[in-house]
Scaffold this motif. Structure first.
Motif, PDB file in Angstrom:
ATOM      1  N   VAL A  32      -2.922  -5.834   8.083  1.00  0.00           N
ATOM      2  CA  VAL A  32      -3.304  -5.549   6.716  1.00  0.00           C
ATOM      3  C   VAL A  32      -3.976  -6.780   6.141  1.00  0.00           C
ATOM      4  CG1 VAL A  32      -2.482  -4.901   4.431  1.00  0.00           C
ATOM      5  CG2 VAL A  32      -1.392  -3.949   6.467  1.00  0.00           C
ATOM      6  N   ALA A  68      -8.984   5.834   1.821  1.00  0.00           N
ATOM      7  CA  ALA A  68      -9.089   4.454   2.287  1.00  0.00           C
ATOM      8  C   ALA A  68     -10.556   4.050   2.370  1.00  0.00           C
ATOM      9  CB  ALA A  68      -8.420   4.303   3.646  1.00  0.00           C
ATOM     10  N   GLY A 122       0.862  -1.173   0.000  1.00  0.00           N
ATOM     11  CA  GLY A 122       0.000   0.000   0.000  1.00  0.00           C
ATOM     12  C   GLY A 122       0.895   1.218   0.000  1.00  0.00           C
ATOM     13  N   ASN A 163      -6.637  -6.881  -0.293  1.00  0.00           N
ATOM     14  CA  ASN A 163      -6.266  -5.693  -1.048  1.00  0.00           C
ATOM     15  C   ASN A 163      -4.839  -5.324  -0.685  1.00  0.00           C
ATOM     16  OD1 ASN A 163      -8.929  -5.629  -1.919  1.00  0.00           O
ATOM     17  ND2 ASN A 163      -9.536  -4.431  -0.134  1.00  0.00           N
ATOM     18  N   TYR A 164      -3.895  -5.798  -1.446  1.00  0.00           N
ATOM     19  CA  TYR A 164      -2.516  -5.575  -1.078  1.00  0.00           C
ATOM     20  C   TYR A 164      -1.703  -5.450  -2.343  1.00  0.00           C
ATOM     21  CZ  TYR A 164       1.678  -8.505  -1.222  1.00  0.00           C
ATOM     22  OH  TYR A 164       2.857  -9.095  -1.545  1.00  0.00           O
ATOM     23  N   GLN A 213      -6.865   0.434   0.431  1.00  0.00           N
ATOM     24  CA  GLN A 213      -6.461   0.347   1.833  1.00  0.00           C
ATOM     25  C   GLN A 213      -6.021   1.701   2.379  1.00  0.00           C
ATOM     26  OE1 GLN A 213      -6.496  -2.113   4.036  1.00  0.00           O
ATOM     27  NE2 GLN A 213      -7.240  -3.749   2.695  1.00  0.00           N
TER      28      GLN A 213
END
Length: 516
Positions: A51, A99, A10, A55-56, A118
């Motif tokens: 995290v 975010a 992110g 979504n990375y 994120q």
């Protein structure tokens, strides 16, 4: 090669020297300068515990000619997701987001899911859109994100290194030598046998089966004859060979006193006029979506790899229908027959826990589940989906009814969350509302069983004969439903399937037990 010491998750920098993650190396150009590297979400060990792995994205600080940026890969939005299709982008290049904002909608193997950001950022470049965004493997780069809006212009010509190399390596259609069948059909100089015997019998059989003419190959056999090995080698190397020429010999007819008919040649048949058939019906070609493709593939795998067997039972529904009317009239509680079937299945699974299990083909182990989570098949415009009612045996009829209405409504709108349709320990497919009397369902792995429920039909049921009675009770008309259990023989044996259906019938025949 230069080691990659920092990556960015992110917009969070992670020092790989402080984390036990193995070796990561940057690809470099001829000048030794590193280029942009994408680390896909297969490397989930890079993620901090706070995290989500959904979504990375990651990038390096050593990108050539570009400001610091983040390359977002196609995320794995479900455990079984292998490819995804970007249905639409919510943002345009240059738009800022925060975010939790939705970047795009991704069509997975189960549903269309929103891909949320994120952290804050600016969408600098969309790498995949339209026809180029169809069925992308997980990890494929889809967009570039930067922190400052001033850096967006620098990514106008941004391409991923692999795509750039592939475009350079693709030969132009006008360049390169073109091999023609005529050039490969020249007679080799080492041949001393006639053309009729140039092919060995095995080579002739192989070339004819492939539909090619192998007489132009350089033979390694005696006298330059072409062997089977020569044909196999040419096929492996892609050596061009002309197509096999076939001739139709005229049929010889024994002479008779009448005039002999002339043989008909292929050329004469080719000149015959073909009738022009016109149809007025119109049709539309509809491209199959990713969800239906995955469903078809998995059903084929399940049917071919899981040892299915089927057990059926007929159940009277008159008492059940009377209970429904009583609940509406006396308590103003509306429940459907499907809600009562779900409740009966949950109680039957509690009584026969052997059916509430799953099979792991990798370890060949059977897992017995403590929680009863029933999946119910729901038809949606994009395909079939099975939302889950967790802890079904602990819910009453009213809770099951409200949960089912909510899940079915959001499933048809494509708004289910992944955890609401992934998993489950048992599945129910009810086609009774479509007028289907009975059918056989395919097991949804890793579950071990699925219950196929048909609609109730009116039938004449004979009454038992009573010896000594002056008058016998006349036959009755009853509403009969057929339930068929598809079970995995590796997990559920015939006796357990019979016990489950008996318990299921017991609860439906005595529906007052369902409200306890």
């Amino acid at each position: 090669m230069q080691s990659l010491l920092w990556i960015k998750n992110g917009h969070r920098a992670i020092n790989l020297m402080r984390r036990s993650v193995g070796s990561v190396v940057l690809k470099t150009t001829n000048g030794g300068r590193p280029r942009t590297v994408v680390i896909t979400n297969k490397f989930t060990q890079f993620l901090p515990s706070s995290v989500s792995a959904r979504n990375y994205s990651s990038t390096s600080f050593l990108a050539k000619d570009y400001p610091p940026h983040t390359v977002f890969p196609m995320p794995a939005l479900s455990p079984t997701m292998e490819t995804g299709t970007i249905a639409s982008w919510t943002l345009k290049e240059g738009d800022e987001f925060s975010a939790g904002d939705v970047l795009c909608s991704i069509e997975t193997d189960k549903a269309t899911v929103d891909f949320e950001a994120q952290d804050d950022g600016v969408l600098a470049r969309i790498l995949r859109d339209g026809s180029a965004a169809q069925e992308l493997p997980v990890g494929t780069p889809v967009c570039v994100v930067v922190e400052e809006a001033d850096d967006v212009a620098a990514f106008a010509d941004f391409v991923i290194e692999n795509e750039e190399n592939e475009s350079l390596a693709t030969p132009s259609p006008d360049t390169g030598s073109k091999s023609t069948p005529e050039s490969s059909a020249t007679t080799p100089s080492n041949r001393t046998v006639s053309e009729e015997f140039v092919l060995m019998p095995s080579a002739r059989h192989l070339s004819h089966s492939k539909g090619v003419d192998a007489t132009g190959l350089v033979g390694t056999g005696k006298g330059g004859r072409v062997t089977k090995g020569d044909v196999l080698k040419a096929l492996d190397l892609g050596t061009p060979m002309p197509p096999l020429k076939t001739t139709v010999a005229p049929i010889k007819v024994a002479p008779t006193s009448q005039t002999e008919p002339q043989p008909v040649s292929i050329a004469d048949l080719a000149d015959l006029p073909l009738p022009n058939i016109e149809t007025d019906s119109a049709f539309d070609d509809i491209t199959n979506n990713n969800m239906r493709k995955v469903i078809a593939r998995r059903l084929t795998e399940a049917k071919s790899q899981i040892p299915h067997y089927y057990t059926s039972m007929e159940i009277e529904l008159d008492n059940l229908l009377s209970l429904r009317k009583s609940l509406v009239k006396n308590h103003d509680v509306k429940v459907s027959v499907n809600d009562l079937i779900i409740r009966s299945s949950a109680l039957a699974l509690r009584d026969v826990p052997e059916v509430n299990a799953s099979f792991d083909p990798k370890t060949s182990q059977v897992s017995m589940h403590d929680s009863i989570d029933i999946s119910v098949a729901v038809s949606t415009p994009s395909g079939l989906i099975t939302p889950i009612i967790p802890s079904t045996d602990r819910l009453g009829l009213a809770s099951i009814s409200s949960s089912m209405r909510d899940l079915a409504g959001r499933a048809r709108d494509g708004k289910l969350q992944p955890h609401e349709y992934q998993g489950g320990t048992f599945c129910i497919s009810n086609l009774g509302m479509f007028g289907i009397d009975e059918f056989s369902a395919v097991i949804n792995p890793p579950q071990a069983a699925i219950l196929a429920v048909g609609g109730g039909t009116a039938r004449v049921v004979p009454t038992p004969w009573i010896d000594g009675a002056t008058e016998q009770e006349p036959p009755r008309i009853r509403t009969i439903m057929t339930a068929r259990l598809s079970a995995d023989r590796r997990v559920v044996d015939e006796a357990s399937a019979g016990l489950f259906l008996s318990a299921f019938k017991h609860y439906l025949s005595k529906p007052e037990l369902l409200i306890l």
